[in-house]
Design a protein around this motif. Structure first.
Motif, mmCIF file in Angstrom:
data_model
loop_
_atom_site.group_PDB
_atom_site.id
_atom_site.type_symbol
_atom_site.label_atom_id
_atom_site.label_comp_id
_atom_site.label_asym_id
_atom_site.label_seq_id
_atom_site.Cartn_x
_atom_site.Cartn_y
_atom_site.Cartn_z
ATOM 1 N N SER A 195 1.691 -11.815 7.326
ATOM 2 C CA SER A 195 1.281 -13.091 7.922
ATOM 3 C C SER A 195 0.700 -14.023 6.867
ATOM 4 C CB SER A 195 0.260 -12.845 9.032
ATOM 5 O OG SER A 195 0.816 -12.056 10.064
ATOM 6 N N ALA A 196 -0.064 -13.481 5.932
ATOM 7 C CA ALA A 196 -0.627 -14.306 4.863
ATOM 8 C C ALA A 196 0.488 -14.918 4.014
ATOM 9 C CB ALA A 196 -1.561 -13.469 3.988
ATOM 10 N N LEU A 197 1.492 -14.135 3.690
ATOM 11 C CA LEU A 197 2.614 -14.655 2.902
ATOM 12 C C LEU A 197 3.411 -15.682 3.694
ATOM 13 C CD1 LEU A 197 3.679 -11.222 1.419
ATOM 14 C CD2 LEU A 197 2.821 -13.148 0.086
ATOM 15 N N PHE A 198 3.535 -15.462 4.992
ATOM 16 C CA PHE A 198 4.234 -16.396 5.873
ATOM 17 C C PHE A 198 3.497 -17.733 5.929
ATOM 18 C CE2 PHE A 198 4.994 -17.678 10.454
ATOM 19 C CZ PHE A 198 6.267 -18.172 10.238
ATOM 20 N N VAL A 199 2.180 -17.667 6.101
ATOM 21 C CA VAL A 199 1.353 -18.878 6.128
ATOM 22 C C VAL A 199 1.398 -19.575 4.766
ATOM 23 C CG1 VAL A 199 -1.010 -19.738 6.339
ATOM 24 C CG2 VAL A 199 -0.163 -18.036 7.963
ATOM 25 N N GLY A 200 1.271 -18.791 3.697
ATOM 26 C CA GLY A 200 1.290 -19.375 2.359
ATOM 27 C C GLY A 200 2.606 -20.061 2.037
ATOM 28 N N MET A 222 -6.353 -20.120 1.911
ATOM 29 C CA MET A 222 -6.718 -18.932 2.695
ATOM 30 C C MET A 222 -5.657 -17.846 2.559
ATOM 31 S SD MET A 222 -8.185 -20.643 6.203
ATOM 32 C CE MET A 222 -8.778 -19.088 6.901
ATOM 33 N N ALA A 223 -4.393 -18.230 2.606
ATOM 34 C CA ALA A 223 -3.311 -17.252 2.520
ATOM 35 C C ALA A 223 -3.331 -16.528 1.181
ATOM 36 C CB ALA A 223 -1.966 -17.947 2.732
ATOM 37 N N LEU A 224 -3.606 -17.262 0.108
ATOM 38 C CA LEU A 224 -3.582 -16.645 -1.218
ATOM 39 C C LEU A 224 -4.812 -15.782 -1.469
ATOM 40 C CD1 LEU A 224 -2.081 -19.633 -3.186
ATOM 41 C CD2 LEU A 224 -0.968 -17.461 -2.622
ATOM 42 N N TRP A 225 -5.960 -16.176 -0.914
ATOM 43 C CA TRP A 225 -7.126 -15.291 -0.993
ATOM 44 C C TRP A 225 -6.846 -13.979 -0.267
ATOM 45 C CZ3 TRP A 225 -10.410 -15.425 -4.561
ATOM 46 C CH2 TRP A 225 -10.998 -16.609 -5.031
ATOM 47 N N MET A 226 -6.214 -14.091 0.907
ATOM 48 C CA MET A 226 -5.875 -12.898 1.682
ATOM 49 C C MET A 226 -4.910 -11.999 0.903
ATOM 50 S SD MET A 226 -6.583 -11.546 4.629
ATOM 51 C CE MET A 226 -5.981 -10.375 5.845
ATOM 52 N N THR A 227 -3.923 -12.606 0.273
ATOM 53 C CA THR A 227 -2.965 -11.830 -0.513
ATOM 54 C C THR A 227 -3.650 -11.115 -1.669
ATOM 55 O OG1 THR A 227 -1.200 -13.395 0.036
ATOM 56 C CG2 THR A 227 -0.837 -11.955 -1.855
ATOM 57 N N LEU A 228 -4.530 -11.816 -2.363
ATOM 58 C CA LEU A 228 -5.233 -11.234 -3.509
ATOM 59 C C LEU A 228 -6.086 -10.043 -3.085
ATOM 60 C CD1 LEU A 228 -6.105 -11.385 -6.518
ATOM 61 C CD2 LEU A 228 -7.945 -12.931 -5.777
ATOM 62 N N ILE A 229 -6.735 -10.143 -1.926
ATOM 63 C CA ILE A 229 -7.640 -9.081 -1.473
ATOM 64 C C ILE A 229 -6.873 -7.915 -0.868
ATOM 65 C CG2 ILE A 229 -9.486 -8.531 0.161
ATOM 66 C CD1 ILE A 229 -10.418 -11.476 -0.164
ATOM 67 N N VAL A 230 -5.875 -8.215 -0.049
ATOM 68 C CA VAL A 230 -5.231 -7.187 0.769
ATOM 69 C C VAL A 230 -4.154 -6.418 0.011
ATOM 70 C CG1 VAL A 230 -3.837 -6.819 2.851
ATOM 71 C CG2 VAL A 230 -5.760 -8.393 2.908
ATOM 72 N N ALA A 231 -3.436 -7.069 -0.904
ATOM 73 C CA ALA A 231 -2.350 -6.379 -1.611
ATOM 74 C C ALA A 231 -2.840 -5.134 -2.369
ATOM 75 C CB ALA A 231 -1.634 -7.348 -2.555
ATOM 76 N N PRO A 232 -3.948 -5.192 -3.115
ATOM 77 C CA PRO A 232 -4.427 -3.963 -3.772
ATOM 78 C C PRO A 232 -4.872 -2.898 -2.770
ATOM 79 C CG PRO A 232 -5.405 -5.915 -4.784
ATOM 80 C CD PRO A 232 -4.738 -6.367 -3.522
ATOM 81 N N ILE A 233 -5.473 -3.332 -1.660
ATOM 82 C CA ILE A 233 -5.878 -2.375 -0.626
ATOM 83 C C ILE A 233 -4.658 -1.657 -0.067
ATOM 84 C CG2 ILE A 233 -6.900 -2.165 1.677
ATOM 85 C CD1 ILE A 233 -8.731 -4.494 0.959
ATOM 86 N N GLN A 234 -3.584 -2.420 0.167
ATOM 87 C CA GLN A 234 -2.359 -1.817 0.680
ATOM 88 C C GLN A 234 -1.794 -0.796 -0.303
ATOM 89 O OE1 GLN A 234 -1.101 -1.258 3.344
ATOM 90 N NE2 GLN A 234 0.846 -2.267 3.794
ATOM 91 N N ALA A 235 -1.891 -1.073 -1.585
ATOM 92 C CA ALA A 235 -1.405 -0.128 -2.588
ATOM 93 C C ALA A 235 -2.194 1.180 -2.538
ATOM 94 C CB ALA A 235 -1.490 -0.757 -3.980
ATOM 95 N N MET A 236 -3.512 1.091 -2.357
ATOM 96 C CA MET A 236 -4.333 2.301 -2.277
ATOM 97 C C MET A 236 -4.029 3.094 -1.006
ATOM 98 S SD MET A 236 -8.046 1.137 -3.802
ATOM 99 C CE MET A 236 -8.232 -0.301 -2.735
ATOM 100 N N ILE A 237 -3.837 2.374 0.109
ATOM 101 C CA ILE A 237 -3.479 3.059 1.356
ATOM 102 C C ILE A 237 -2.122 3.739 1.211
ATOM 103 C CG2 ILE A 237 -2.919 2.728 3.802
ATOM 104 C CD1 ILE A 237 -4.876 0.383 3.795
ATOM 105 N N GLY A 238 -1.185 3.047 0.566
ATOM 106 C CA GLY A 238 0.127 3.633 0.337
ATOM 107 C C GLY A 238 0.057 4.911 -0.480
#
Length: 465
Positions: A195-200, A222-238
Protein backbone atom coordinates in the motif's frame (compact mmCIF):
# COMPACT_ATOMS: atom_id res chain seq x y z
CA UNK A 1 -7.45 -27.33 -23.00
CA UNK A 2 -3.77 -27.13 -24.06
CA UNK A 3 -3.41 -30.84 -23.34
CA UNK A 4 -4.09 -30.39 -19.59
CA UNK A 5 -6.34 -32.73 -17.63
CA UNK A 6 -9.09 -31.69 -15.20
CA UNK A 7 -6.74 -31.85 -12.20
CA UNK A 8 -4.26 -29.35 -13.60
CA UNK A 9 -7.05 -27.14 -14.97
CA UNK A 10 -8.61 -27.02 -11.49
CA UNK A 11 -5.26 -25.96 -10.05
CA UNK A 12 -4.86 -23.26 -12.71
CA UNK A 13 -8.40 -22.02 -12.10
CA UNK A 14 -7.85 -21.69 -8.36
CA UNK A 15 -4.47 -20.02 -8.90
CA UNK A 16 -6.08 -17.59 -11.35
CA UNK A 17 -8.91 -16.58 -9.01
CA UNK A 18 -6.62 -16.34 -5.99
CA UNK A 19 -4.17 -14.15 -7.91
CA UNK A 20 -6.95 -11.78 -8.87
CA UNK A 21 -8.36 -11.75 -5.35
CA UNK A 22 -5.21 -11.28 -3.26
CA UNK A 23 -4.42 -7.94 -4.88
CA UNK A 24 -7.54 -6.29 -3.47
CA UNK A 25 -7.24 -7.39 0.19
CA UNK A 26 -3.56 -6.45 0.17
CA UNK A 27 -4.39 -2.87 -0.79
CA UNK A 28 -7.48 -2.82 1.44
CA UNK A 29 -5.53 -3.87 4.54
CA UNK A 30 -2.93 -1.17 4.06
CA UNK A 31 -5.31 1.60 3.02
CA UNK A 32 -7.69 0.96 5.92
CA UNK A 33 -4.92 1.56 8.45
CA UNK A 34 -3.65 4.49 6.38
CA UNK A 35 -7.12 6.08 6.49
CA UNK A 36 -7.25 5.64 10.26
CA UNK A 37 -3.90 7.44 10.56
CA UNK A 38 -5.04 10.25 8.26
CA UNK A 39 -8.26 10.85 10.16
CA UNK A 40 -6.46 10.69 13.49
CA UNK A 41 -4.00 13.34 12.30
CA UNK A 42 -6.89 15.51 11.08
CA UNK A 43 -8.65 15.25 14.44
CA UNK A 44 -5.44 16.19 16.23
CA UNK A 45 -4.31 19.08 14.00
CA UNK A 46 -7.44 20.09 12.00
CA UNK A 47 -5.16 20.73 9.04
CA UNK A 48 -7.16 20.44 5.78
CA UNK A 49 -4.47 18.38 4.05
CA UNK A 50 -5.26 15.33 6.20
CA UNK A 51 -8.96 15.59 5.45
CA UNK A 52 -8.33 15.95 1.71
CA UNK A 53 -6.13 12.88 1.68
CA UNK A 54 -8.68 10.92 3.70
CA UNK A 55 -11.50 11.58 1.25
CA UNK A 56 -9.26 10.90 -1.73
CA UNK A 57 -8.08 7.50 -0.51
CA UNK A 58 -11.44 6.49 0.97
CA UNK A 59 -12.90 6.36 -2.55
CA UNK A 60 -10.06 4.13 -3.77
CA UNK A 61 -10.48 1.99 -0.66
CA UNK A 62 -14.17 1.55 -1.46
CA UNK A 63 -13.39 0.28 -4.96
CA UNK A 64 -10.82 -2.19 -3.64
CA UNK A 65 -13.11 -3.36 -0.86
CA UNK A 66 -15.98 -4.04 -3.24
CA UNK A 67 -13.88 -5.96 -5.74
CA UNK A 68 -12.17 -7.89 -2.94
CA UNK A 69 -15.47 -9.08 -1.50
CA UNK A 70 -16.79 -10.24 -4.88
CA UNK A 71 -13.60 -12.06 -5.90
CA UNK A 72 -13.27 -13.63 -2.45
CA UNK A 73 -16.77 -15.12 -2.49
CA UNK A 74 -16.19 -16.72 -5.88
CA UNK A 75 -12.90 -18.19 -4.71
CA UNK A 76 -14.44 -19.67 -1.56
CA UNK A 77 -17.07 -21.57 -3.54
CA UNK A 78 -14.34 -23.45 -5.39
CA UNK A 79 -13.58 -25.44 -2.25
CA UNK A 80 -16.90 -27.18 -2.76
CA UNK A 81 -17.08 -27.24 -6.55
CA UNK A 82 -13.52 -28.13 -7.55
CA UNK A 83 -11.94 -29.45 -4.35
CA UNK A 84 -14.62 -31.55 -2.72
CA UNK A 85 -12.07 -34.15 -1.63
CA UNK A 86 -10.28 -31.50 0.40
CA UNK A 87 -13.56 -30.19 1.87
CA UNK A 88 -14.57 -33.71 2.89
CA UNK A 89 -11.17 -34.43 4.43
CA UNK A 90 -10.37 -31.14 6.19
CA UNK A 91 -13.63 -29.18 6.12
CA UNK A 92 -14.12 -29.64 9.87
CA UNK A 93 -11.12 -27.32 10.37
CA UNK A 94 -11.09 -24.95 7.40
CA UNK A 95 -14.89 -24.48 7.48
CA UNK A 96 -15.04 -23.13 11.07
CA UNK A 97 -11.96 -20.96 10.54
CA UNK A 98 -13.53 -19.28 7.52
CA UNK A 99 -16.79 -18.94 9.45
CA UNK A 100 -14.95 -17.19 12.26
CA UNK A 101 -13.64 -14.73 9.69
CA UNK A 102 -17.17 -13.90 8.57
CA UNK A 103 -18.52 -13.61 12.12
CA UNK A 104 -15.69 -11.45 13.47
CA UNK A 105 -14.13 -9.59 10.55
CA UNK A 106 -16.69 -9.31 7.78
CA UNK A 107 -19.57 -8.36 10.08
CA UNK A 108 -17.34 -5.77 11.77
CA UNK A 109 -16.29 -4.26 8.44
CA UNK A 110 -19.80 -4.30 7.02
CA UNK A 111 -21.27 -2.77 10.16
CA UNK A 112 -18.99 0.26 10.17
CA UNK A 113 -18.20 0.65 6.46
CA UNK A 114 -21.36 2.66 5.77
CA UNK A 115 -20.58 5.06 8.60
CA UNK A 116 -17.02 5.40 7.36
CA UNK A 117 -17.97 6.14 3.74
CA UNK A 118 -21.18 8.16 4.23
CA UNK A 119 -21.11 9.43 7.79
CA UNK A 120 -18.60 12.28 7.66
CA UNK A 121 -21.38 14.87 8.13
CA UNK A 122 -23.92 12.49 9.68
CA UNK A 123 -22.16 11.51 12.91
CA UNK A 124 -19.72 13.19 15.25
CA UNK A 125 -16.00 13.22 14.42
CA UNK A 126 -15.18 10.87 17.28
CA UNK A 127 -17.73 8.27 16.19
CA UNK A 128 -16.61 8.54 12.56
CA UNK A 129 -12.98 7.99 13.58
CA UNK A 130 -14.09 4.99 15.63
CA UNK A 131 -15.85 3.58 12.56
CA UNK A 132 -12.70 3.99 10.47
CA UNK A 133 -10.64 2.24 13.13
CA UNK A 134 -13.14 -0.62 13.29
CA UNK A 135 -12.97 -1.13 9.54
CA UNK A 136 -9.16 -1.16 9.75
CA UNK A 137 -9.34 -3.63 12.64
CA UNK A 138 -11.73 -5.79 10.62
CA UNK A 139 -9.24 -6.10 7.77
CA UNK A 140 -6.55 -7.26 10.21
CA UNK A 141 -8.89 -9.77 11.87
CA UNK A 142 -9.78 -11.13 8.42
CA UNK A 143 -6.07 -11.57 7.71
CA UNK A 144 -5.73 -13.43 11.02
CA UNK A 145 -8.32 -16.09 10.21
CA UNK A 146 -7.39 -16.55 6.55
CA UNK A 147 -3.72 -17.03 7.45
CA UNK A 148 -4.67 -19.37 10.29
CA UNK A 149 -6.53 -21.59 7.83
CA UNK A 150 -3.80 -21.54 5.20
CA UNK A 151 -1.02 -21.96 7.73
CA UNK A 152 -2.72 -25.05 9.16
CA UNK A 153 -2.62 -26.55 5.67
CA UNK A 154 1.14 -25.88 5.64
CA UNK A 155 1.95 -27.08 9.18
CA UNK A 156 -1.08 -29.02 10.51
CA UNK A 157 -1.45 -29.82 14.19
CA UNK A 158 -4.15 -30.09 16.87
CA UNK A 159 -6.17 -32.79 15.11
CA UNK A 160 -6.89 -36.49 14.84
CA UNK A 161 -7.87 -38.49 11.76
CA UNK A 162 -11.08 -40.47 12.32
CA UNK A 163 -12.58 -42.55 9.51
CA UNK A 164 -10.46 -40.77 6.93
CA UNK A 165 -11.45 -37.28 8.07
CA UNK A 166 -9.64 -34.64 10.10
CA UNK A 167 -11.22 -34.00 13.50
CA UNK A 168 -10.02 -30.98 15.55
CA UNK A 169 -9.05 -31.80 19.13
CA UNK A 170 -7.23 -28.59 20.14
CA UNK A 171 -8.39 -25.38 18.48
CA UNK A 172 -5.61 -23.34 20.05
CA UNK A 173 -3.06 -25.66 18.45
CA UNK A 174 -4.97 -25.58 15.16
CA UNK A 175 -4.97 -21.78 14.96
CA UNK A 176 -1.52 -21.15 16.40
CA UNK A 177 0.22 -23.81 14.35
CA UNK A 178 4.01 -23.61 13.92
CA UNK A 179 4.08 -21.46 10.77
CA UNK A 180 1.14 -19.18 11.62
CA UNK A 181 2.92 -16.33 13.52
CA UNK A 182 5.55 -15.89 10.82
CA UNK A 183 3.13 -16.10 7.90
CA UNK A 184 0.66 -13.71 9.56
CA UNK A 185 3.36 -11.10 10.16
CA UNK A 186 4.85 -11.62 6.70
CA UNK A 187 1.51 -11.11 4.91
CA UNK A 188 0.38 -8.18 7.06
CA UNK A 189 3.64 -6.29 6.64
CA UNK A 190 3.58 -7.10 2.91
CA UNK A 191 0.14 -5.49 2.68
CA UNK A 192 1.37 -2.35 4.44
CA UNK A 193 4.43 -2.19 2.23
CA UNK A 194 2.42 -2.76 -0.96
CA UNK A 195 0.00 0.00 0.00
CA UNK A 196 2.86 2.39 0.76
CA UNK A 197 4.39 1.74 -2.66
CA UNK A 198 0.97 2.14 -4.28
CA UNK A 199 0.42 5.49 -2.54
CA UNK A 200 3.96 6.61 -3.31
CA UNK A 201 3.62 5.76 -7.00
CA UNK A 202 0.35 7.70 -7.20
CA UNK A 203 2.03 10.76 -5.70
CA UNK A 204 5.07 10.35 -7.97
CA UNK A 205 2.81 10.37 -11.03
CA UNK A 206 1.27 13.67 -9.96
CA UNK A 207 4.66 15.20 -9.13
CA UNK A 208 6.00 14.24 -12.54
CA UNK A 209 3.03 16.09 -14.07
CA UNK A 210 3.75 19.20 -12.02
CA UNK A 211 0.94 18.70 -9.49
CA UNK A 212 3.14 19.70 -6.57
CA UNK A 213 0.44 20.44 -3.99
CA UNK A 214 0.85 20.03 -0.21
CA UNK A 215 -1.43 16.98 -0.25
CA UNK A 216 0.62 15.27 -2.97
CA UNK A 217 3.90 16.00 -1.21
CA UNK A 218 2.49 14.79 2.10
CA UNK A 219 1.31 11.43 0.80
CA UNK A 220 4.58 10.96 -1.10
CA UNK A 221 6.59 11.67 2.03
CA UNK A 222 4.46 9.37 4.21
CA UNK A 223 4.70 6.52 1.70
CA UNK A 224 8.49 6.74 1.53
CA UNK A 225 8.90 6.90 5.31
CA UNK A 226 6.74 3.78 5.52
CA UNK A 227 8.85 2.04 2.89
CA UNK A 228 12.09 2.93 4.66
CA UNK A 229 10.82 1.61 8.01
CA UNK A 230 8.86 -1.45 6.91
CA UNK A 231 11.10 -2.92 4.18
CA UNK A 232 13.93 -3.89 6.60
CA UNK A 233 11.37 -5.28 9.06
CA UNK A 234 9.92 -7.42 6.28
CA UNK A 235 13.38 -8.75 5.48
CA UNK A 236 13.90 -9.82 9.11
CA UNK A 237 10.47 -11.47 9.24
CA UNK A 238 11.26 -13.26 5.99
CA UNK A 239 14.47 -14.62 7.52
CA UNK A 240 12.59 -15.98 10.54
CA UNK A 241 9.92 -17.43 8.25
CA UNK A 242 12.64 -19.15 6.22
CA UNK A 243 14.10 -20.79 9.33
CA UNK A 244 10.62 -21.98 10.32
CA UNK A 245 10.05 -23.41 6.83
CA UNK A 246 13.41 -25.19 6.94
CA UNK A 247 12.31 -26.92 10.12
CA UNK A 248 8.79 -27.92 9.06
CA UNK A 249 8.93 -28.06 5.24
CA UNK A 250 12.54 -28.83 4.29
CA UNK A 251 11.61 -30.00 0.78
CA UNK A 252 10.20 -26.54 0.05
CA UNK A 253 13.48 -24.90 1.07
CA UNK A 254 15.46 -27.36 -1.04
CA UNK A 255 13.26 -26.49 -4.04
CA UNK A 256 13.57 -22.75 -3.41
CA UNK A 257 17.35 -23.08 -3.31
CA UNK A 258 17.53 -25.36 -6.35
CA UNK A 259 19.75 -27.54 -4.15
CA UNK A 260 19.98 -31.19 -5.22
CA UNK A 261 22.64 -32.94 -3.15
CA UNK A 262 25.06 -32.44 -0.27
CA UNK A 263 28.68 -33.54 -0.76
CA UNK A 264 29.94 -34.96 2.57
CA UNK A 265 31.36 -32.35 4.92
CA UNK A 266 30.77 -29.36 2.64
CA UNK A 267 28.58 -26.39 3.59
CA UNK A 268 25.71 -25.55 1.30
CA UNK A 269 26.35 -22.84 -1.33
CA UNK A 270 23.80 -20.17 -2.26
CA UNK A 271 22.61 -20.35 -5.84
CA UNK A 272 21.97 -16.81 -7.04
CA UNK A 273 20.71 -17.81 -10.47
CA UNK A 274 20.23 -20.96 -12.48
CA UNK A 275 17.62 -23.22 -14.04
CA UNK A 276 16.53 -26.20 -11.91
CA UNK A 277 15.90 -29.19 -14.18
CA UNK A 278 13.44 -31.59 -12.56
CA UNK A 279 14.14 -34.34 -15.10
CA UNK A 280 17.94 -34.25 -14.97
CA UNK A 281 17.92 -33.56 -11.20
CA UNK A 282 20.37 -30.69 -11.36
CA UNK A 283 20.39 -26.90 -11.63
CA UNK A 284 21.83 -25.85 -14.94
CA UNK A 285 23.80 -22.62 -15.49
CA UNK A 286 24.09 -22.16 -11.73
CA UNK A 287 25.87 -19.12 -10.30
CA UNK A 288 26.66 -19.88 -6.68
CA UNK A 289 28.42 -18.39 -3.66
CA UNK A 290 30.14 -21.06 -1.53
CA UNK A 291 28.85 -21.65 2.03
CA UNK A 292 26.43 -18.71 1.92
CA UNK A 293 23.36 -20.98 1.79
CA UNK A 294 24.37 -22.56 5.10
CA UNK A 295 25.05 -19.15 6.63
CA UNK A 296 21.66 -17.71 5.63
CA UNK A 297 19.48 -20.75 6.28
CA UNK A 298 21.20 -22.32 9.30
CA UNK A 299 23.16 -19.31 10.60
CA UNK A 300 26.30 -21.41 10.58
CA UNK A 301 29.14 -22.27 8.21
CA UNK A 302 29.16 -26.03 8.71
CA UNK A 303 25.53 -27.19 8.77
CA UNK A 304 24.02 -28.42 5.52
CA UNK A 305 20.63 -27.55 4.04
CA UNK A 306 18.45 -30.53 3.02
CA UNK A 307 18.78 -31.41 -0.67
CA UNK A 308 16.05 -32.42 -3.12
CA UNK A 309 17.54 -35.86 -3.74
CA UNK A 310 16.91 -36.66 -0.09
CA UNK A 311 13.17 -36.74 -0.90
CA UNK A 312 11.31 -39.17 -3.14
CA UNK A 313 10.59 -37.84 -6.62
CA UNK A 314 6.84 -37.86 -6.00
CA UNK A 315 7.32 -35.70 -2.88
CA UNK A 316 9.39 -32.93 -4.48
CA UNK A 317 7.91 -29.50 -5.24
CA UNK A 318 8.53 -28.02 -8.68
CA UNK A 319 11.88 -26.36 -8.09
CA UNK A 320 11.86 -24.56 -11.46
CA UNK A 321 8.82 -22.50 -10.42
CA UNK A 322 9.57 -21.76 -6.76
CA UNK A 323 13.27 -21.07 -7.45
CA UNK A 324 12.35 -18.12 -9.64
CA UNK A 325 9.20 -16.96 -7.82
CA UNK A 326 11.23 -16.64 -4.63
CA UNK A 327 13.96 -14.67 -6.41
CA UNK A 328 11.40 -12.32 -7.92
CA UNK A 329 10.04 -11.65 -4.45
CA UNK A 330 13.48 -11.24 -2.88
CA UNK A 331 14.79 -9.10 -5.73
CA UNK A 332 11.86 -6.71 -5.50
CA UNK A 333 12.39 -6.56 -1.75
CA UNK A 334 15.95 -5.36 -2.33
CA UNK A 335 14.67 -2.67 -4.69
CA UNK A 336 12.21 -1.55 -2.01
CA UNK A 337 15.07 -1.16 0.44
CA UNK A 338 16.95 0.85 -2.17
CA UNK A 339 13.92 3.07 -2.71
CA UNK A 340 13.63 3.84 1.00
CA UNK A 341 17.34 4.59 1.41
CA UNK A 342 17.43 6.75 -1.73
CA UNK A 343 14.44 8.71 -0.43
CA UNK A 344 16.24 9.35 2.86
CA UNK A 345 19.32 10.62 1.01
CA UNK A 346 17.23 12.92 -1.20
CA UNK A 347 15.45 14.31 1.87
CA UNK A 348 18.77 15.44 3.24
CA UNK A 349 19.58 16.99 -0.13
CA UNK A 350 16.10 18.62 -0.20
CA UNK A 351 15.45 17.10 -3.62
CA UNK A 352 12.87 14.49 -2.72
CA UNK A 353 10.04 16.10 -4.70
CA UNK A 354 12.04 17.37 -7.68
CA UNK A 355 14.42 14.55 -8.66
CA UNK A 356 12.78 13.21 -11.80
CA UNK A 357 14.89 10.00 -11.97
CA UNK A 358 13.82 9.19 -8.42
CA UNK A 359 10.18 10.05 -9.15
CA UNK A 360 10.25 7.66 -12.10
CA UNK A 361 11.82 5.02 -9.84
CA UNK A 362 9.02 5.48 -7.29
CA UNK A 363 6.39 5.35 -10.03
CA UNK A 364 7.77 2.14 -11.54
CA UNK A 365 7.95 0.57 -8.08
CA UNK A 366 4.22 1.11 -7.58
CA UNK A 367 3.12 -2.43 -8.50
CA UNK A 368 6.23 -4.08 -7.06
CA UNK A 369 4.63 -4.83 -3.70
CA UNK A 370 1.70 -6.62 -5.31
CA UNK A 371 3.98 -8.53 -7.67
CA UNK A 372 6.11 -9.59 -4.69
CA UNK A 373 2.99 -10.78 -2.86
CA UNK A 374 1.92 -12.86 -5.87
CA UNK A 375 5.42 -14.31 -6.19
CA UNK A 376 5.46 -15.07 -2.47
CA UNK A 377 2.15 -16.91 -2.64
CA UNK A 378 3.37 -18.90 -5.66
CA UNK A 379 6.43 -19.89 -3.62
CA UNK A 380 4.28 -20.88 -0.65
CA UNK A 381 1.61 -22.83 -2.51
CA UNK A 382 3.68 -24.50 -5.23
CA UNK A 383 6.35 -25.23 -2.62
CA UNK A 384 3.78 -27.17 -0.57
CA UNK A 385 3.07 -29.53 -3.45
CA UNK A 386 2.32 -32.36 -3.93
CA UNK A 387 0.35 -31.89 -0.71
CA UNK A 388 -2.79 -29.85 -0.19
CA UNK A 389 -2.53 -30.52 3.55
CA UNK A 390 1.18 -31.00 4.11
CA UNK A 391 2.02 -34.62 4.83
CA UNK A 392 -1.64 -35.64 5.16
CA UNK A 393 -3.51 -35.29 1.86
CA UNK A 394 -2.12 -35.08 -1.64
CA UNK A 395 -3.50 -32.47 -4.00
CA UNK A 396 -4.44 -35.17 -6.51
CA UNK A 397 -6.71 -36.75 -3.86
CA UNK A 398 -8.44 -33.44 -3.09
CA UNK A 399 -9.81 -32.56 -6.54
CA UNK A 400 -13.44 -33.09 -7.54
CA UNK A 401 -14.38 -35.60 -10.25
CA UNK A 402 -14.92 -33.16 -13.11
CA UNK A 403 -14.29 -33.77 -16.77
CA UNK A 404 -11.64 -32.02 -18.84
CA UNK A 405 -14.24 -30.22 -20.98
CA UNK A 406 -16.14 -28.93 -17.94
CA UNK A 407 -12.99 -27.51 -16.35
CA UNK A 408 -11.84 -25.99 -19.65
CA UNK A 409 -15.14 -24.14 -20.15
CA UNK A 410 -15.29 -22.88 -16.57
CA UNK A 411 -11.67 -21.69 -16.69
CA UNK A 412 -12.32 -19.82 -19.93
CA UNK A 413 -15.47 -18.28 -18.42
CA UNK A 414 -13.52 -17.12 -15.36
CA UNK A 415 -10.87 -15.56 -17.57
CA UNK A 416 -13.40 -13.64 -19.67
CA UNK A 417 -15.59 -12.48 -16.76
CA UNK A 418 -12.73 -11.53 -14.45
CA UNK A 419 -10.84 -9.68 -17.17
CA UNK A 420 -13.91 -7.64 -18.11
CA UNK A 421 -15.45 -6.97 -14.69
CA UNK A 422 -12.27 -6.31 -12.77
CA UNK A 423 -10.73 -4.58 -15.75
CA UNK A 424 -13.48 -2.00 -15.43
CA UNK A 425 -12.75 -1.74 -11.72
CA UNK A 426 -9.05 -1.17 -12.34
CA UNK A 427 -9.85 1.50 -14.95
CA UNK A 428 -12.18 3.30 -12.56
CA UNK A 429 -9.59 3.23 -9.81
CA UNK A 430 -7.00 4.73 -12.17
CA UNK A 431 -9.46 7.52 -12.99
CA UNK A 432 -9.82 8.32 -9.31
CA UNK A 433 -6.06 8.37 -8.81
CA UNK A 434 -5.57 10.68 -11.78
CA UNK A 435 -7.94 13.24 -10.24
CA UNK A 436 -5.74 13.55 -7.17
CA UNK A 437 -6.72 14.89 -3.74
CA UNK A 438 -9.22 17.75 -3.86
CA UNK A 439 -10.38 20.35 -1.36
CA UNK A 440 -13.18 18.70 0.57
CA UNK A 441 -16.55 20.42 0.22
CA UNK A 442 -19.28 19.02 2.49
CA UNK A 443 -22.54 18.15 0.67
CA UNK A 444 -25.33 20.66 1.25
CA UNK A 445 -28.36 18.63 0.21
CA UNK A 446 -28.05 15.97 2.89
CA UNK A 447 -27.72 13.20 0.31
CA UNK A 448 -24.79 10.83 0.83
CA UNK A 449 -22.43 10.24 -2.06
CA UNK A 450 -22.54 6.98 -3.96
CA UNK A 451 -19.99 4.41 -2.70
CA UNK A 452 -17.86 4.47 -5.83
CA UNK A 453 -18.53 8.01 -6.97
CA UNK A 454 -15.74 9.87 -8.71
CA UNK A 455 -13.68 12.59 -7.07
CA UNK A 456 -15.21 16.00 -6.56
CA UNK A 457 -14.65 18.48 -9.38
CA UNK A 458 -11.56 20.59 -8.68
CA UNK A 459 -11.96 24.19 -7.66
CA UNK A 460 -10.63 26.96 -9.85
CA UNK A 461 -7.63 27.48 -7.61
CA UNK A 462 -6.72 23.77 -7.84
CA UNK A 463 -6.98 23.75 -11.62
CA UNK A 464 -4.29 26.44 -11.72
CA UNK A 465 -1.84 23.97 -10.19
Amino acid sequence: MFGLDAFHLARIQFAFTVSFHIIFPAITIGLASYLAVLEGLWLKTRQPVWRSLYHFWSKIFAVNFGMGVVSGLVMAYQFGTNWSGFSQFAGSITGPLLTYEVLTAFFLEAGFLGVMLFGWNKVGPGLHFFATCMVALGTLISTFWILASNSWMQTPQGFEIVNGQVVPVDWFAVVFNPSFPYRLLHMTVAAFLSSALFVGASAAWHLLRGNNTPAIRTMFSMALWMTLIVAPIQAMIGDMHGLNTLKHQPSKIAAIEGHWENPPGEPTPLLLFGWPDMEQERTRYGLEIPALGSLILTHSLDKQVPALKEFAKEDRPNSTIVFWSFRIMAGLGMLMLLLGVAALWLRKKQRLYVSRPFLWFALLMGPSGLIAILAGWVTTEVGRQPWVVYGLQRTADAVSAHGDLHMSISLLAFFVVYSSVFGVGYSYMVRLIRKGPQDFTPPTDGTPARPLSAAITPTHSQEQH
